[in-house]
Design an enzyme around this catalytic site. Structure first.
Site, PDB file in Angstrom:
ATOM      1  CG  ASP A 101     -18.520   1.534 -13.191  1.00 37.45           C
ATOM      2  OD1 ASP A 101     -18.469   1.463 -14.436  1.00 37.45           O
ATOM      3  OD2 ASP A 101     -18.977   2.531 -12.589  1.00 37.45           O
ATOM      4  CG  ASP A 133     -22.600   6.358 -16.235  1.00 36.28           C
ATOM      5  OD1 ASP A 133     -23.095   5.386 -15.644  1.00 36.28           O
ATOM      6  OD2 ASP A 133     -21.374   6.566 -16.295  1.00 36.28           O
TER       7      ASP A 133
END
Length: 733
Positions: free
Chosen positions: A463, A532
């Site tokens: 990430d 997301d």
């Protein structure tokens, strides 16, 4: 391919690139549809037929757009190269020294390597211009100041490089521009506008492409769509700062109307070259299509698939984030593993919250050791449970970031990529680690490697949740220096070294969702996390436009809970299953709370998508051009056009016709197809009744229809309710 004194012709996959090598610098005579095997006479005709008429108040020498356009060429647009030596040598005059042409044995494509000198600033430049077998054109430049002084002794000063851009000409019929913007959880939103005089410039200054990334810039004929129109497109394959441009001067660009291209955006002072030092641009990739955006996508998909030597089927994933968030309880997670195994999941990914000090998002980043207060026996009990169930194990990291509330930041404040004057604002309570600092790099490499070895990690979700603002290298008395390029190169090196140490390891690029999705990062990772947002209404559009560049098997897409984590919208399970099936599917949902019916449906869906994985992840993606933007028809068709899966989707209500015929793209007109409705997705919410032919297909096990009818006339489809979708499977007979 053909080549001779003064020209080169490269051909591949229906594309021709014709370079004129006669002048002081190479010019693109043609980039687009295949012109055939042009010999010297054909090239001469192309060259002479493109000579521009001289008009009043114009240069005595006709304007020319070379591969490195500069003011000497009467070019008033963005120069191909810009820089200076202590404020001098600001008007470069590149000159071609030599051109070498290499062609593969099968004659598909080839590479022109150029050697160029620039005497004003004393630079040596080289270029690779490669037409790949897929028809994608790759351009890369390298700049090296000479060891000897140039015409004015310029070599005694460092050369401050401002930029090098890869630019290709566009014809006058390219009158519309498409690129993308977006924000967190709404990435890859298209924006279209007319191509007018002036500059359409997109500059990325986030230290990564960002959720608002231009992603791909396309110029095309009026109204070009997924299946129609002629399109020229460019992609900057780089994971740091970028510049993209479509530029049309009022007087045109020589024999052409405009230019398209881009490159890395360099901060002031970021690249300062002493004699013998070099700068190499990222690849800028260009593609042409006369079959709309699907033709562009097909070229990029074929290229990406051919370049992935470790390619294997993407496993069905369950990610723990939206199931448990930071609540890492072994009992609860073990039950999740057992349920995932029952469904048919093939890989479990333990997301954020497993490492030291990480009970929420305010602390712990950088301390890549297991939190013993939560995991007193380490991750072994959980990993053993995953392995015993026959699944792979993945783990979440965010190595490029650091929390100030961490042992790492307290012990090594000098490792922060931040001004000497102090850190600025935080994103999600985090700051940037200077990955290029040798000690920080070594720490990350060893800490991650130790965990990969200890737990046999198969997969890392990597990430990167914040922008790189004020990303400077602390220089003390010497002053801070820009560090985005250095950080990007260090990231690439770190990923490559992890792969060298652990050849079976797979890494997913995640950046607050889809904030670092580009073909540069995919040279160093195996796939990307698309967004997301698991809301299927948003996801349908995000995936639709992400596919213009990337094949679906690289686009992670998860079935979430009925109420979406990011939008709070409630959707039916059937639509969530349909949406995830047409990418790299997974689950991100606390399925320990699922009903028995939901478990059965998940299990049937998992079996179906795995059984059709070769088609879904190896076929040709197609998208119908529909007048109603609230309806989508998209599908995957096998290379031999004998097998296809299509999704008929409604995002919202609309005023369009209720029963109009809808053509199916990409099929074989000369075959008959049997249309079936797979039961793996459950019931679809339909307004009223389905068309009679579809009811017949359900009852009789299939409805036979000629390919010509499907392709040209189309068939009526049910009026599905908003936030609903129907999957159709077509088999040639």
């Amino acid at each position: 391919m053909s080549a001779g004194d003064g020209y080169a012709v490269l051909r591949a996959a229906g594309v021709s690139l014709v370079l004129d090598l006669v002048g002081v610098m190479p010019q693109v005579l043609h980039w687009g549809a295949d012109l055939g095997d042009l010999g010297p006479e054909g090239v001469d005709a192309l060259r002479e037929s493109g000579a521009t008429a001289r008009v009043a108040n114009s240069p005595e020498t006709p304007r020319a757009v070379t591969l490195l356009p500069v003011e000497r060429d009467a070019w008033a647009g963005l120069p191909g190269i810009a820089g200076h030596r202590a404020g001098t040598a600001t008007t470069p005059r590149p000159e071609l020294v030599a051109a070498d042409v290499e062609v593969p044995a099968d004659g598909a494509g080839g590479t022109v390597r150029l050697r160029v000198r620039e005497p004003i600033a004393d630079l040596a430049l080289t270029a690779e211009v490669e037409l790949e077998a897929t028809g994608v054109l790759r351009v890369r430049w390298t700049v090296t100041p000479g060891a000897e002084g140039g015409a004015s002794g310029a070599g005694r000063e460092v050369y401050d490089l401002s930029h090098v851009a890869a630019l290709l000409p566009l014809p006058a019929r390219a009158t519309e521009v498409l690129d993308f913007s977006g924000r967190w959880s709404r990435e890859r939103q298209p924006q279209r506008q007319p191509l007018v005089d002036g500059d359409h410039v997109r500059e990325v200054r986030r230290g990564k492409p960002g959720a608002d990334s231009p992603y791909l810039v396309a110029a095309g004929t009026p109204g070009f769509g997924h299946r129609s129109g002629e399109v020229w497109a460019a992609h900057v394959a780089w994971s740091g700062d970028q510049r993209w441009i479509v530029q049309r001067l009022s007087e045109g660009a020589g024999a052409h109307a405009a230019v398209l291209g881009g490159g890395e955006l360099l901060r002031a002072g970021e690249v300062r070259l002493a004699a013998g030092e070099s700068y190499t641009t990222p690849d800028v990739l260009f593609a042409w299509s006369d079959t709309g955006l699907d033709g562009i996508a097909d070229r990029f998909h074929r290229r990406t698939r051919a370049r992935r030597p470790r390619r294997r089927p993407q496993p069905l994933v369950l990610n723990t984030w939206e199931a448990v968030y930071f609540d890492h309880d072994l009992g609860r997670l073990s039950e999740l593993v057992d349920r995932a195994a029952r469904v048919g999941v093939e890989r479990i990914v333990l997301d954020d919250g497993w490492f030291r000090g990480r009970r929420d998002d305010t602390a712990g980043l950088g301390d890549w050791q297991v939190e013993t207060a939560v995991w007193p026996d380490g991750l072994e009990p959980f990993v053993s449970r995953v392995r015993a169930a026959g699944m792979e194990f993945g783990l979440w990291f965010e190595p490029e970031m650091v929390s100030l509330n961490s042992d790492l930041a307290r012990e090594h404040p000098e490792w922060l990529l931040a001004p000497s004057a102090g850190v600025g604002t935080s994103f999600r309570n985090q700051y940037v680690l200077d990955v290029a600092h040798p000690d920080a790099y070594a720490y990350l490499l060893d800490a991650i490697s130790a965990l990969v070895e200890r737990y046999g990690i198969d997969y890392i979700k990597w990430d990167h949740n914040r922008d790189l603002l004020e990303a400077v290298i602390r220089g003390g008395a010497a002053g801070d220096r820009p560090g985005v390029r250095r950080q990007t190169l260090a990231l690439y090196a770190l990923l490559d070294e992890l792969h060298e140490r652990h050849p079976a390891l797979e890494i997913e690029s995640c950046s607050a969702g889809g904030g670092r999705v580009d073909l540069g990062i995919l040279d160093h990772t195996e796939r990307v996390w698309t967004s997301d947002c698991n809301d299927p209404v948003e996801r349908q559009q995000i995936q639709r436009w992400s596919e213009v560049l990337l094949p679906p098997e690289l686009l992670g897409s998860h079935v979430g809970a009925a109420r979406a984590h990011t939008t709070n919208r409630v959707t039916d399970l059937s639509f969530r299953l349909v949406t995830a099936a047409f990418a790299a599917p997974g689950i991100e949902w606390d399925i320990t709370g699922c009903t028995e019916d939901e478990m059965v449906r998940l299990t049937q869906w998992a079996a179906f998508v795995k059984s059709r994985r070769d088609l879904l992840h190896g076929g040709v993606r197609v998208h119908a051009d529909l007048a109603d933007e609230q309806t989508l028809l998209h599908g995957t068709v096998s290379e031999d056009r004998t097998h296809a899966l299509f999704a008929w989707v409604r995002l919202a209500s609309s005023a369009g016709p209720q029963v109009a015929r809808v053509p199916f793209p990409g099929l074989d007109r000369d075959r008959d197809y049997v249309v079936r409705v797979p039961d793996a997705f459950g019931p679809t919410a339909v307004h009223g009744r389905e068309p009679a032919w579809l009811e017949q297909a359900r009852r009789a096990g299939g409805f036979r229809v000629p390919g010509a009818v499907l392709v040209s006339a189309g068939v009526t489809l049910p009026v599905v309710q908003p936030a609903s979708g129907l999957v159709l499977e077509l088999t040639a007979v």
